[in-house]
Design a protein around this motif. Sequence first.
Motif, short mmCIF file in Angstrom:
data_model
loop_
_atom_site.label_atom_id
_atom_site.label_comp_id
_atom_site.label_asym_id
_atom_site.label_seq_id
_atom_site.Cartn_x
_atom_site.Cartn_y
_atom_site.Cartn_z
N PHE A 170 0.82 -1.22 0.00
CA PHE A 170 0.00 0.00 0.00
C PHE A 170 0.85 1.26 0.00
O PHE A 170 0.38 2.33 -0.40
CB PHE A 170 -1.00 0.00 1.17
CG PHE A 170 -0.48 0.57 2.48
CD1 PHE A 170 -0.58 1.93 2.75
CD2 PHE A 170 0.07 -0.25 3.44
CE1 PHE A 170 -0.13 2.46 3.95
CE2 PHE A 170 0.53 0.27 4.65
CZ PHE A 170 0.43 1.63 4.90
N THR A 171 2.10 1.16 0.44
CA THR A 171 2.96 2.34 0.42
C THR A 171 4.42 1.94 0.30
O THR A 171 4.84 0.87 0.75
CB THR A 171 2.77 3.19 1.70
OG1 THR A 171 3.49 4.42 1.55
CG2 THR A 171 3.27 2.49 2.94
N VAL A 172 5.18 2.83 -0.32
CA VAL A 172 6.65 2.74 -0.33
C VAL A 172 7.15 4.02 0.33
O VAL A 172 6.84 5.12 -0.11
CB VAL A 172 7.22 2.60 -1.75
CG1 VAL A 172 8.74 2.52 -1.69
CG2 VAL A 172 6.65 1.36 -2.43
N TRP A 173 7.91 3.85 1.41
CA TRP A 173 8.31 4.95 2.29
C TRP A 173 9.77 5.29 2.02
O TRP A 173 10.66 4.50 2.32
CB TRP A 173 8.11 4.52 3.73
CG TRP A 173 7.68 5.56 4.71
CD1 TRP A 173 6.40 5.85 5.09
CD2 TRP A 173 8.52 6.44 5.49
NE1 TRP A 173 6.40 6.84 6.05
CE2 TRP A 173 7.68 7.22 6.32
CE3 TRP A 173 9.91 6.62 5.56
CZ2 TRP A 173 8.18 8.17 7.20
CZ3 TRP A 173 10.40 7.58 6.42
CH2 TRP A 173 9.54 8.34 7.24
N PHE A 174 10.01 6.47 1.43
CA PHE A 174 11.36 6.91 1.10
C PHE A 174 11.86 7.91 2.14
O PHE A 174 11.34 9.02 2.24
CB PHE A 174 11.39 7.56 -0.29
CG PHE A 174 11.10 6.61 -1.42
CD1 PHE A 174 11.90 5.50 -1.65
CD2 PHE A 174 10.03 6.84 -2.27
CE1 PHE A 174 11.64 4.62 -2.70
CE2 PHE A 174 9.75 5.98 -3.33
CZ PHE A 174 10.57 4.86 -3.54
N ASP A 175 12.85 7.51 2.90
CA ASP A 175 13.41 8.35 3.95
C ASP A 175 14.25 9.46 3.35
O ASP A 175 14.87 9.30 2.31
CB ASP A 175 14.27 7.49 4.89
CG ASP A 175 14.51 8.13 6.24
OD1 ASP A 175 15.05 9.25 6.27
OD2 ASP A 175 14.17 7.52 7.27
N PRO A 213 0.57 0.14 -8.91
CA PRO A 213 -0.08 1.41 -9.25
C PRO A 213 -0.85 2.07 -8.12
O PRO A 213 -0.98 3.30 -8.09
CB PRO A 213 -1.02 1.02 -10.41
CG PRO A 213 -0.47 -0.25 -10.95
CD PRO A 213 0.17 -0.95 -9.81
N MET A 214 -1.39 1.28 -7.19
CA MET A 214 -2.19 1.87 -6.10
C MET A 214 -1.36 2.21 -4.87
O MET A 214 -1.89 2.71 -3.88
CB MET A 214 -3.32 0.93 -5.72
CG MET A 214 -4.47 0.91 -6.72
SD MET A 214 -5.31 2.52 -6.85
CE MET A 214 -6.22 2.55 -5.29
N ALA A 215 -0.05 1.94 -4.91
CA ALA A 215 0.79 2.27 -3.77
C ALA A 215 1.04 3.77 -3.71
O ALA A 215 1.33 4.40 -4.72
CB ALA A 215 2.12 1.53 -3.87
N VAL A 216 0.92 4.33 -2.52
CA VAL A 216 1.27 5.74 -2.32
C VAL A 216 2.74 5.82 -1.89
O VAL A 216 3.23 4.96 -1.17
CB VAL A 216 0.37 6.41 -1.25
CG1 VAL A 216 -1.02 6.64 -1.79
CG2 VAL A 216 0.31 5.58 0.04
N MET A 217 3.41 6.86 -2.37
CA MET A 217 4.82 7.06 -2.03
C MET A 217 4.96 8.22 -1.06
O MET A 217 4.38 9.29 -1.26
CB MET A 217 5.64 7.31 -3.29
CG MET A 217 5.87 6.05 -4.11
SD MET A 217 6.85 6.37 -5.61
CE MET A 217 5.55 6.74 -6.78
N PHE A 218 5.79 7.99 -0.04
CA PHE A 218 6.05 8.98 1.00
C PHE A 218 7.45 9.56 0.82
O PHE A 218 8.40 8.84 0.53
CB PHE A 218 5.96 8.33 2.38
CG PHE A 218 6.49 9.21 3.50
CD1 PHE A 218 5.63 10.00 4.24
CD2 PHE A 218 7.85 9.27 3.78
CE1 PHE A 218 6.11 10.81 5.26
CE2 PHE A 218 8.34 10.08 4.79
CZ PHE A 218 7.48 10.86 5.53
#
Length: 478
Positions: A170-175, A213-218
């Motif tokens: 659901f998400t990929v979290w970029f620090d 495609p439905m993953a939100v990126m942080f």
Amino acid sequence: MPTLTKQAKTGRVLPPKPFGPVPTQRQLRWHEMEFYGFLHFTVNTFTDKEWGYGDESEAVFNPTDFDANQIVKAAKEAGMKGLILTAKHHDGFCLWPSQYTEHSVKKSPWRNGKSDVVKEISEACRRHGLRFGVYLSPWDRNHADYAHPKYLTYYRNQLRELLTNYGDIFTVWFDGANGGDGFYGGAKEKRNIDNTIYYDWENTRKIVRELMPMAVMFSDAGPDMRWVGNERGIAGDPCWATLNAANRYPGGTSDGLNSGERPGTDWIPAECDVSIRPGWFYHAKEDARVKTPAQLLDIYYQSVGRGADLNLNLPPDRRGQIHENDIASLRDFRRILDATFAKDLARGAKLTASNTRGAAKQFAPKNLLDQKRDTYWATDDNVTTPELVIDLGKPTTFNVVSLREYLPLGQRIDAFALDRWQDGRWVEFAKGTSIGNRRLVRGDYITTAKVRLRITQATVCPALSEIGLYAEPGLPKH
């Protein structure tokens, strides 16, 4: 002033036109989650550090009783809708057996190198009905090629592994932490990068869009949701869902992140990240410093209650489980929230609006009480400061008011006020600015038979999908 409320040919009442930036479908799905968790777990758990240098032996990682079900159940019982795992933190150790490095669980003594933390947590999330997300640190203090072009190929290969082998993400979290001293394959030096260009974010993000495609990126700069600008879990007041994205990048300026920017060019709402303990990773010395239920509630009302999503970190201990102290605090926190929102005291009330769009049922104020996000009360185009009266029929005690805007039409309301009927007249008891996904107005207990909502400032007609009245447990008897 004429309105464009009705279609000339058919007389059908048209919905309002969207205002400003609006959320994508993936962002709407994320908004609906509201509350999810972080799992910070790696070699740091066993070295008692927050940031590993990158020279840690794989043998360090050896949980004594890892239990993915226990971890996920603790999150679910707290009301979380998903979990994000630090698949790789800055130290470079991978919690899955990546084919692109030996610095991973496959070289750990844990279960003879035959297990996969990412796999077990992702599968436990699916079993318990939670969404699963990944944190993949761009900075890698272990890898010999970090700060050189070859590392980007390595990083993208790992990103593809995580997005193809572990189900829905659901998400990929970029620090935003990038560059500094580290082991770097034995070089033991300081390496700096230009984080405006090094990761080629445009093409790195394309991998996520293609595979999930439905993953939100942080990141600090989005593109789907932004850092709130602090690690205390506190959103600004106001906290607009919009931001001016131009010239922003992960690890860049924090200006405007806490409050958002209005008007903004892009829909990039805030995520509030905070740990249940002082540190992000487990440290035994912090067992007595777990945030109390009251502290967690304050964070909830200042994050979710200001239109943001809350990402609360639960660090597994050296067993590979959530510590009992953390669970105890989470349970009390959840008990109080459940008791508060179990009953909407406005249900069954009589609603009277100063204006309804085209006098049509589809935009009537009754939509505010149907507990559906996809219905809403709207006014004619030229009515931007309407009023709504909630007649409760009898004196009713509450201390929380919940408001939601209909997000597919954008963030339309600039300011509002709330009044109670007292001694034959209206008396204001609260006012605010941004509403967005959710605004929770929490204050002293109020007893009244009528409540009035006034939209005091808006550029366009409002579109509101919810109003609710709630009482936290322990309210005084009347």
